[in-house]
Design a protein around this motif. Structure first.
Motif, short mmCIF file in Angstrom:
data_model
loop_
_atom_site.label_atom_id
_atom_site.label_comp_id
_atom_site.label_asym_id
_atom_site.label_seq_id
_atom_site.Cartn_x
_atom_site.Cartn_y
_atom_site.Cartn_z
N LYS A 95 74.70 128.92 21.89
CA LYS A 95 75.95 128.90 22.65
C LYS A 95 75.95 130.02 23.68
O LYS A 95 75.68 131.17 23.34
N GLU A 358 69.36 116.28 17.33
CA GLU A 358 70.69 116.53 16.78
C GLU A 358 71.56 115.27 16.85
O GLU A 358 72.31 114.96 15.93
N GLY A 359 71.46 114.54 17.96
CA GLY A 359 72.25 113.33 18.10
C GLY A 359 71.85 112.24 17.13
O GLY A 359 72.70 111.46 16.66
N GLU A 362 72.59 112.62 12.55
CA GLU A 362 73.74 112.11 11.80
C GLU A 362 73.63 110.61 11.52
O GLU A 362 74.40 110.07 10.74
N ARG A 420 75.32 114.23 23.67
CA ARG A 420 76.29 114.46 22.59
C ARG A 420 75.73 115.46 21.58
O ARG A 420 76.47 116.32 21.07
N GLY A 421 74.44 115.36 21.30
CA GLY A 421 73.83 116.31 20.36
C GLY A 421 73.89 117.73 20.88
O GLY A 421 74.18 118.66 20.12
N ALA A 423 76.07 118.89 23.11
CA ALA A 423 77.48 119.30 23.15
C ALA A 423 77.96 119.72 21.76
O ALA A 423 78.72 120.69 21.63
N LYS A 424 77.49 119.02 20.75
CA LYS A 424 77.87 119.36 19.38
C LYS A 424 77.42 120.77 19.00
O LYS A 424 78.07 121.45 18.20
N LEU A 425 76.36 121.23 19.61
CA LEU A 425 75.84 122.57 19.34
C LEU A 425 76.59 123.66 20.11
O LEU A 425 76.31 124.84 19.93
N SER A 429 78.48 122.14 29.30
CA SER A 429 78.31 120.84 29.94
C SER A 429 77.44 120.97 31.20
O SER A 429 76.67 120.05 31.52
#
Length: 493
Positions: A95, A358-359, A362, A420-421, A423-425, A429
């Motif tokens: 991050k 990551e995407g 799940e 999306r993966g 962004a989840k981390l 953007s």
């Protein structure tokens, strides 16, 4: 761990003791991952970049020991051959801009190394396999003269008959026999280290395996060896063929030490560690006297030196790493991506592989039954052979069927999943959009490092003899690398 290697002569007792220590270490690791808090720290991303050193005429220049000594940075290390270096980048938080942080460090280091190499009439740059490499460059004298590499060489040769059969198909196939491990050193890569919590390891590792062929196809950057036009990512074939010398059995083969894996992971990192111990004999049987069980009893994090050393000598393209620092953690090391062709391209490859993994993670409970592991393994070698021209088998959860699709078409489906993966981390953007656009531009231009090299070489061969064409190709590659432009924008003339 390799820096601890100071000898390369071992007797049977060394191997027996090491094997015992390996099994003890695995049992202790299985206790350790149940310890509350193990591996629960902040998730970090690390990377290693391998580099070529050439002279100003683009020939391999064997001065890595001189550069390492003068650069005086512990993160810069030797590689197997004297014309290669490796830089271990600082781990970064995810991050909000991890790839920007890695880029800044990498640009700073490359600039400093270029300045140092220039003083010795040299250049440094990342490329999967140097086009101007010659058979003289794999002479034993080209191996970096330190005990670690002597020990590895002796260990690898002892696995079989001491000879490596190089047989790689392509437009102009390459076939020859060598007894030099230095062929392995022709490969340079950009490796990622991704920290993962133990509870997520199986799903995330499987997702990495599923995603790797897609990213490898897009990232291919190693289309030639000795002027032979081979796979788009010839490193994959070359490393596998030079990682060991087989003596084939009548109806079975010893599992390859450089491999894509043997099946989906069902439990966790310890499963892959047990596999590495069971399937592959030790190469470097160097033991410590540390009492790991006592370290556990004292509430310390055991170093498990033998386990770490052994895992580092089994070259799966994706593999588990145990690190005892800061209470201990697990990482997934992703080893298949080539070095180059530009810093921004390497960052885009990394962003796509992390984001896509990551995407997909799940969804793995649904995806695993939908695609046999053998198909994913097939995808990996198809991606290495054909790069952007590859067709990969991909599962569809909604239609309940497998389909073979061009990788360029598959990218359109997978880029939103990767975004999306990321962004989840918690990645910004702006960073996501930047690197996903680099990937998209490659598919639009139908150009990655391998295709650019193939196209340029075929044009140059019309005007120059092969060896001169290879030198011209490498010079143009170097100038493009130094421009900082992504490969999709490199001119084909």
């Amino acid at each position: 761990m390799g820096e601890r290697v100071t000898q390369y002569h071992f007797d049977p007792d060394d191997y027996e003791k090491f094997s015992q220590r390996l099994h003890q270490s695995l049992a202790i690791f299985q206790q350790l991952i149940k310890r509350p808090g193990f591996g629960e720290g902040p998730v970090l991303l690390g990377a290693e970049l391998e580099l070529y050193i050439t002279d100003k005429q683009c020939n391999a220049l064997p001065i890595n020991q001189k550069l390492v000594e003068e650069f005086n940075d512990k993160k810069l290390t030797h590689e197997l051959n004297r014309y290669n270096l490796e830089y271990n980048l600082s781990p970064v938080s995810l991050k909000p801009t991890p790839f920007k942080s890695i880029t800044e460090e990498l640009n700073r280091i490359i600039t400093s190394l270029q300045q140092l190499a220039d003083k010795h009439g040299g250049r440094i740059f990342p490329i999967g396999i140097l086009p101007t490499l010659t058979e003289d460059d794999i002479d034993p004298a080209m191996m970096t003269d330190i005990p670690r590499y002597h020990a590895l060489t002796k260990g690898v040769k002892a696995l079989g008959n001491g000879h490596f059969m190089i047989n790689i198909d392509g437009k102009t196939p390459l076939q020859f026999c060598t007894d030099e491990v230095t062929m392995e050193g022709a490969n340079t890569s950009f490796q990622l280290h991704y920290q993962v919590k133990p509870a997520r390891f199986a799903d995330l590792f499987n997702a990495v395996q599923l995603a790797t062929p897609v990213v490898l196809a897009l990232a291919a950057n190693s289309p030639t060896i000795f002027g032979h036009e081979l796979w788009h990512e010839s490193r994959i074939a070359l490393f596998k063929l030079t990682a060991e010398t087989h003596q084939p059995h009548s109806y079975w083969h010893q599992p390859a030490r450089a491999n894509f894996g043997h099946g989906w992971v069902r439990h966790g990192g310890e499963e892959l560690m047990a596999e590495a111990i069971s399937l592959h004999p030790p190469l470097l049987p160097i033991c410590t006297d540390t009492d790991y069980q006592q370290q556990m009893a004292d509430g310390l994090t055991p170093s498990l030196d033998e386990l770490r050393l052994h895992l580092g000598s089994v070259w799966s393209w994706n593999r588990p790493v145990y690190d005892p620092t800061n209470g201990g953690h697990l990482r997934i090391e992703m080893r298949s991506l080539p070095a180059g062709p530009s810093v921004i391209d390497m960052m885009a490859n990394a962003a796509l592989l992390i984001g896509l993994s990551e995407g997909l993670a799940e969804q793995m409970n649904y995806l695993l039954p939908a695609i046999p592991f053998s198909y994913v393994k097939g995808n990996f070698y198809e991606a290495a052979k054909r790069g952007l021209n590859a067709k990969l088998i991909w599962p569809s959860v909604t239609s309940h069927q497998l389909a073979e699709q061009p990788v360029t078409k598959l990218v359109d489906i997978l880029l939103p999943i990767a975004s999306r993966g990321l962004a989840k981390l918690g990645i910004s953007s702006d960073e996501i959009d930047k690197y996903m656009q680099v990937i998209k531009d490659r598919t639009i231009a139908k150009q990655n490092g391998a295709i650019w090299q193939q196209t340029m070489l075929n044009k140059l061969k019309y005007h120059y003899p092969l060896q001169e064409a290879l030198h011209q190709l490498t010079e143009k590659y170097f100038q493009n690398f130094m421009s900082g432009q992504p490969v999709a924008q490199w001119a084909r003339e």
